[in-house]
Each structure stands twice: as C-alpha cells, then as structure tokens.
Design an enzyme around this catalytic site. Structure first.
Site, mmCIF file in Angstrom:
data_model
loop_
_atom_site.group_PDB
_atom_site.id
_atom_site.type_symbol
_atom_site.label_atom_id
_atom_site.label_comp_id
_atom_site.label_asym_id
_atom_site.label_seq_id
_atom_site.Cartn_x
_atom_site.Cartn_y
_atom_site.Cartn_z
ATOM 1 N N ASN A 78 0.830 -1.209 0.000
ATOM 2 C CA ASN A 78 0.000 0.000 0.000
ATOM 3 C C ASN A 78 0.863 1.256 0.000
ATOM 4 O O ASN A 78 0.605 2.211 -0.737
ATOM 5 C CB ASN A 78 -0.902 0.026 1.235
ATOM 6 C CG ASN A 78 -2.046 -0.960 1.161
ATOM 7 O OD1 ASN A 78 -2.319 -1.538 0.107
ATOM 8 N ND2 ASN A 78 -2.717 -1.164 2.273
ATOM 9 N N HIS A 466 -15.490 3.353 -15.183
ATOM 10 C CA HIS A 466 -15.266 2.591 -13.961
ATOM 11 C C HIS A 466 -16.506 1.804 -13.538
ATOM 12 O O HIS A 466 -16.442 0.988 -12.622
ATOM 13 C CB HIS A 466 -14.844 3.555 -12.842
ATOM 14 C CG HIS A 466 -14.383 2.887 -11.590
ATOM 15 N ND1 HIS A 466 -15.095 2.922 -10.412
ATOM 16 C CD2 HIS A 466 -13.261 2.167 -11.318
ATOM 17 C CE1 HIS A 466 -14.447 2.268 -9.481
ATOM 18 N NE2 HIS A 466 -13.334 1.790 -10.000
ATOM 19 N N ARG A 595 -13.852 2.497 4.368
ATOM 20 C CA ARG A 595 -12.665 1.654 4.536
ATOM 21 C C ARG A 595 -11.389 2.475 4.636
ATOM 22 O O ARG A 595 -10.536 2.221 5.473
ATOM 23 C CB ARG A 595 -12.541 0.677 3.365
ATOM 24 C CG ARG A 595 -11.391 -0.321 3.546
ATOM 25 C CD ARG A 595 -11.133 -1.125 2.304
ATOM 26 N NE ARG A 595 -10.272 -0.438 1.362
ATOM 27 C CZ ARG A 595 -10.460 -0.390 0.060
ATOM 28 N NH1 ARG A 595 -11.520 -0.959 -0.455
ATOM 29 N NH2 ARG A 595 -9.627 0.252 -0.732
#
Length: 722
Positions: A78, A466, A595
C-alpha cells in the site's frame, strides 16, 4: 453525459418516484456557516488507513500469525503505491509552483512534510512489529527468516552451491567509472550498493548489483527455514568482482513516480499513446523515496542521494530486510493452523437447484426474481461468471455488452466473450485500458478481444469507465428480453474471492432499458439524459445524492423518519461532505462506513455530532459502495461503483443502481445495523482525525468480527438449502 433526470423514476430505489424533485432546504440550514477547519487532510487520512492495516498485523487476539505477516506485506505494498501516485503527484504540484492550500488548509509543501514525518513513524513501527513480534513468533512455530550469520555451516555450503548454479548466472554487476555513468535504478527493485577497491592501485569504485525479481525473495534452507536472496548475494560478491576487494555493501531501494499521464486525442490513438507512455514510465521517472538499511555507510548514502537526486528528508533508514512485500510468499506455507479457517463461497440459493445442488438456469431464475449477490460469501463463479458463460453458450442470446476495468490474466470472462463472438453473437467490450497499474494487461486483453471479433471501445474521451455493468440480450418467445448485472467490483474471478462486493442480477425492464441506453451512450454518439433507476457520473451522482441528503433534512423538519447511511472506500468530495454536515446540523443521523480515506470530522459540537464514522478491515477487502436513505420510512437504497471522490464523480463514468426488492433493501439495512453495533469490531474516527480501535471488550475478549459473522451465516444458509 447529461445530468440524470430524477423525474422519471420508480418506487423504492435510489432513483425512485418516492424521491421528490430537488428540495429547498430551510433558511437556517441553507445559510449555515461551515467552519474552515471542517476537513481533514486526505493524504494523512490515507496514512491513517494504512496504520489500521498495521493494526491488523499487531492483532494477536483476532488475526492468525501468517495472516498478520501478510498484513505487514499489504502495508508495505500500500505504501509503495501511495508514494508512486499520491506523493509523486504532490511533488509535481510543488515543482510547478502550485501554492494553493488544500481544503484542510495546508500548503502542498506542508502536506509533503507531514507525509514524510508520519511515514517515518509508520515505517519504524512496521520494522518493530516485524523484528519484535512477527519474526520471533514465526520462529516459535518453526518458521524462521534468517540473516546469513544465523545459518549453519551446512546451510551456508548449500547456499554456496545455489549461488554458483542458479544465482550467479543471472546477476549483472554495473560499475561506475568515467566510461560507465551511474546506472538507472528501476523503481521498487532491491539493489546492492557495492564499494570495491583495486588491491594494486588502492582506487575505490562504486558498483551496483540488482537483486533479480525472477528468483524467490526468501530462499528455503530446509523445512521452515529461509534466508533473504540479497543476503546470499551479498556474501558472494567476491565472485562478481574477482580480483577486486569488496570494501562494503549496502542494500537500497528506490520508489519512483509511476503514475501514467496520457493526452487523449481520440480513442483510435489511445492504445498507441498509452503503450508509448508505459514505455516511458520504465525510464526517466523521478524518485520520490529512497530506502536504505540503517547501517549504511554515510559516504555511500551521500553518493546514492546525490546520484538519485533525493532529498535528505526523503531517505528512510530501516532495519533489514527491506521491502517486506516479500512476506506474501509465506502465505504459500502449508500451515492451516496459522491462517484464517478455509472458506468456500456458496452458490446463492436463488441460483441453484436445491434438490440437485447444481447451478440453475440463470435466465429462468432471473425471470422469477432479482438476485442480490454479496461476494465473496456468494460465489462469483456460479453467479456473475456463470451468467456470462451461459450467455455465450446460449443460442437464443443475440448480444452481450460488458465493461472491463480490471480482470485476471486467465479470465474466464474474456474467454466467454471471445466464445460468444466466434459463435456469431454481437459482443461489445468496453475496456478501460487506463486502469492504473493494469494498463499493460488491459492492452493485451483489448487486442485479443479485437482479434476474435469483439467490438472493443475505450469509452468516452477524458473519462475513465469505472462502472461495472454487463448486459445480455436474448430472443425469447414473447420477444427480446434484456438481463443485466450491476456491480460494485471488477469482473475479476481472483479478486472476487478476496474483495467484499455486491451485485444485482435483474431482468427488470426499467433497469435493463436504462443500462441499454447507457451502453449506447458509451459506445456511440448517443446524448442520453434519461435514466429512471440509475444515477450516472460525471453529472448525475453528486447532484442526485445531494438531493437525497437534502430530502432527509426536509423529512427531519417535517417529523418524518430521516437518516443517511453510506458505505464507500473513500469520502473526500467537499460538496457531498458539506451536505452531510448540514444534515447532521439539522438533526439527521448520518452513519458513514468508510474503509480508507475520510476527510469529514465527526463529533464536532454544533456541526457533526450526529455523524458517526466507522471502518472495518479484515480478511476480505471491504469494497462495496452502498447508499441508504430513510426516505420518510420507505428506504431508498442503491449500490454502485462510485466512491465519494473528485475523480469518481467528475472524471469517471460511474453508476449507482436502484435496489427495489424489499428483502434486498432489508438485507442492506441489516448490514449497516451490524457494522454500527457497539459489539462489532471496528475503528472509530475522532474529530482530530485519529482512529480508535474497538476490537476487544473490557475483558479483552474479541468483539464480533462482521466478516466471520457473514461467513457463518452463508454457510448455515448453504446447509439449510440441502
């Protein structure tokens, strides 16, 4: 794409008739003066998210040991992507002299400085967790990650042989001298900076050895014992520099700007333009971070900094080994007791024949009812994948239209589309080749689809496509019928086992007509503006959601049931955030399940005391986007592909589709009930931007793991269906 027409809508969904025309909110709410410090910084909020990932690596109570090691690897991966994209973009703005403060009030240089300082703290904590917790605990269970001086004599002898036979032939030492300039250091590669001396002249020289990525990062010594590849190479440098004296060697790693920038002239040239940009990305990208082992010689560090043009503040000194993404390899170890219990997704009961436990006829099932899927608990293979595969094989199917944003390298979805095209069906594949870090793979799939007769288009110029849509057109006795899937996740069978997502399979003629018109808009010259059950970005989602937020304010003022529940990956958009602040000020309960990034400050007196923000992380990546509005007691609910970010709402084609089945509305409402229950493990956002973990009770017992709850519930459903 024109704005969504909310006047042509139907009951119970996000775009339903029960949602009125844009409302005029009361004077007090409309004139509410919002404080200038109401937004958290988005980059620091992202770092807070990655800190929650690190929390999972430290969680001995709820997370098995090998999974904790994997979360360390996820943290590292990440952070790499964050620096390659977000920090790189920030440095570009600084270099361009952009002096506009962010919405948090910080100037770009201040944000960059804060990122570097916070990263230094997080990386230090990551190293501590690995060396003080994960590595010793792995050793207690017979899994040892060793440095060279910890190997036995026999193990060193085996590594000597391995180096000679398997490693030495693939290494390429590069020396630096007047005829050999400092070599280009590729991003994220592990390298050895080597100082060698000529024993005859005493002259010293720098050389670089790249650790090959084609070999295993951690080499097996014996059962459960591993050594880092770079350690083995470091001990055999004398073989690479024969006749020279190796004075010293140090491991380092560079992170570079890896974001792709393409000027889109037209879709026909986009493929070639992107291929050229990907080639350019391999060289010439400026560094944004330099990682070195903390025992590096100061002079060697200064040389690396100078040659790589890295500032002192961008250097991170950490204990070896560098790049803990290598810990992903440990997930291959066959130690079930150190991992999450095995989980097998089940076929949705409405898509299976209960008596035979075989998959049902998809089209017959969807004629009876809509099906709301929840992955990975509901099998992707026996739902979405089967939907497309059955369509490809069905002689009554005339056409398949499909968006593809990211898919797997051996995608059965792509194979099914090719099979359908070769069978004479009309196949439209809308491939988003600009999906970040998947560009090369998507180019390959686009070319393969074209070669087999599929119509491949790349969407609208200037916008990423998307949205997650699939449509099948079938010739049936009563006429042509369309079947549609609207999802929140990619058509990728591999990530569908790891990501939490939702999807709607439906033959509802209103929804399927909407989706059909949207596909025509994306592939042709249609100027479609009318959608009855969809909100569509770039023009319709922000305005549509704000209308619904304002409607909740009106309901609250009228004494009707009011409430807002939103689940997204990231919430950054200022207009939507301000609308939520106004709703909270008006007394509307607002629950935000986020999240990753959230720039809203909850719990600020007089402004956001009615806003709660929760984050849930676990074995599956929470990825679905859900939107729930109380709507005066008749909830309006939708699922979609859009996060609440500028890129999603302004620069992408996104879709939020209505959920109209009452049972499905209830199911989504119950998910929010569990997520915000005080007995459920989660992280809670504080007004100052910090997140507090609530994972165990006062007695240290673990709180409810929501994902485990859903696993067990779906398993019980599978058993009861037999």
């Amino acid at each position: 794409m024109e704005a969504v027409d909310t006047a042509r809508t139907s009951p119970q969904g996000v775009g339903s008739d029960s949602t009125p025309d844009p409302v005029e909110v009361g004077d007090e709410t409309r004139l509410l003066e919002l404080p200038t410090d109401r937004f958290l910084d988005r980059e620091l909020s992202w770092l807070a998210f990655n800190n929650r990932v690190l929390d999972l690596a430290k969680d001995r109570v709820r997370v098995p040991l090998l999974e904790r090691a994997k979360f360390l690897a996820i943290f590292a991966s990440n952070l790499d992507e964050f620096y390659m994209v977000r920090v790189a973009g920030l440095k570009r703005r600084i270099a361009a002299g952009v002096a506009v403060p962010t919405v948090s009030g910080l100037m770009p240089r201040e944000v960059h400085s804060a990122i570097l300082n916070r990263t230094r703290e997080l990386v230090a904590e990551q190293a501590r967790v690995f060396h003080a917790e994960i590595r010793p605990e792995l050793a207690e269970h017979g899994i040892e990650i060793l440095r060279w001086d910890e190997l036995t004599v026999e193990e060193k002898d085996r590594m000597d042989d391995l180096f000679t036979e398997r490693i030495f032939p693939v290494l390429t030492p590069l020396a630096v001298d007047p005829s050999h300039p400092f070599p280009y250091i590729s991003g994220l590669s592990i390298n050895l900076a080597v100082l060698v001396k000529n024993p005859e002249t005493g002259a010293r020289q720098f050389a670089r050895v790249k650790v090959p990525s084609v070999l295993s990062r951690f080499l097996p010594l014996s059962e459960g014992r591993y050594v880092a590849l770079e350690d083995v190479i470091a001990q055999h440098l004398d073989q690479l520099f024969s006749g020279m004296q190796v004075v010293g060697q140090h491991t380092f790693r560079v992170t570079r700007n890896e974001d792709v920038e393409v000027e889109e002239d037209d879709a026909e040239n986009l493929l070639l333009a992107l291929e050229k940009e990907l080639l350019r990305r391999k060289v010439g990208r400026p560094p944004v971070r330099l990682e070195v082992e903390d025992d590096i010689d100061p002079k060697m560090l200064e040389l690396l900094r100078s040659e790589l043009d890295v500032k002192e503040t961008e250097v991170f000194l950490v204990p070896g080994p560098l790049d803990l993404r290598g810990l992903f390899a440990l997930t291959e170890i066959d130690r079930a007791e150190l991992k999450y219990p095995a989980f097998l997704p089940s076929t949705h009961p409405h898509l299976s024949e209960v008596e035979t436990a075989k998959p049902a006829d998809m089209f017959a099932a969807l004629k009876q009812r809509d099906v709301l899927l929840h992955h990975p608990y509901d099998s992707f293979a026996t739902s979405v994948q089967r939907f497309i595969e059955q369509a490809a094989d069905d002689p009554q199917v005339l056409a398949i239209k499909q968006t593809l944003y990211r898919t797997s390298g051996d995608s059965p979805i792509v194979d099914a589309l090719i099979e359908a095209a070769e069978a004479g069906k009309q196949v439209l594949a809308l491939v988003e080749i600009k999906a970040r870090f998947d560009e090369q793979a998507n180019i390959a799939w686009a070319r393969r689809l074209e070669q087999h007769g599929c119509h491949v288009v790349y969407g609208l110029v200037g916008l990423k496509t998307h949205c997650k849509l699939s449509m099948v057109v079938r010739d049936e006795p009563e006429g042509l019928r369309r079947y549609v899937h609207i999802g929140t996740g990619n058509y990728n069978p591999k990530t569908a086992r790891l990501y939490e997502d939702m999807g709607l399979l439906t033959a509802n003629p209103i929804i399927t007509e909407d989706v059909g018109r949207l596909f025509n808009h994306l592939s042709g010259m249609s100027k479609e503006t009318q959608y009855r059950r969809l909100l569509v970005a770039p023009h319709g989602i922000r305005t549509g959601l704000i209308e619904r937020i304002n409607h909740e304010i009106t309901n609250r003022e009228a004494g009707l049931p009011a409430g807002i529940r939103i689940k997204v990956n990231s919430l950054v958009d200022e207009a939507i955030s301000d609308a939520l602040y106004r709703a909270s000020h008006a007394g509307v309960p607002v629950d935000l399940w986020v999240r990753g990034i959230c720039t809203i400050r909850p719990g600020m007196p007089g402004l956001s005391e009615n806003i709660r923000v929760r984050s849930i992380l676990g074995r599956f990546l929470e990825h679905s986007r859900l939107f729930w509005f109380a709507n005066g007691g008749n909830p309006s609910v939708g699922i979609g592909s859009a996060d609440m970010m500028h890129r999603n709402l302004d620069r992408r084609v996104e879709v939020i589709g209505s959920i109209t089945n009452r049972d499905h509305v209830t199911e989504i409402g119950e998910l929010f009930d569990v997520a915000f229950d005080k007995g459920t493990a989660s992280w809670k956002l504080q007004p100052d931007g910090s997140w507090v973990a609530y994972t165990v009770d006062a007695e240290g017992k673990p709180l409810l793991d929501m994902q485990e709850l859903l696993i067990n519930a779906k398993s019980r459903r599978r058993v009861s269906a037999k």
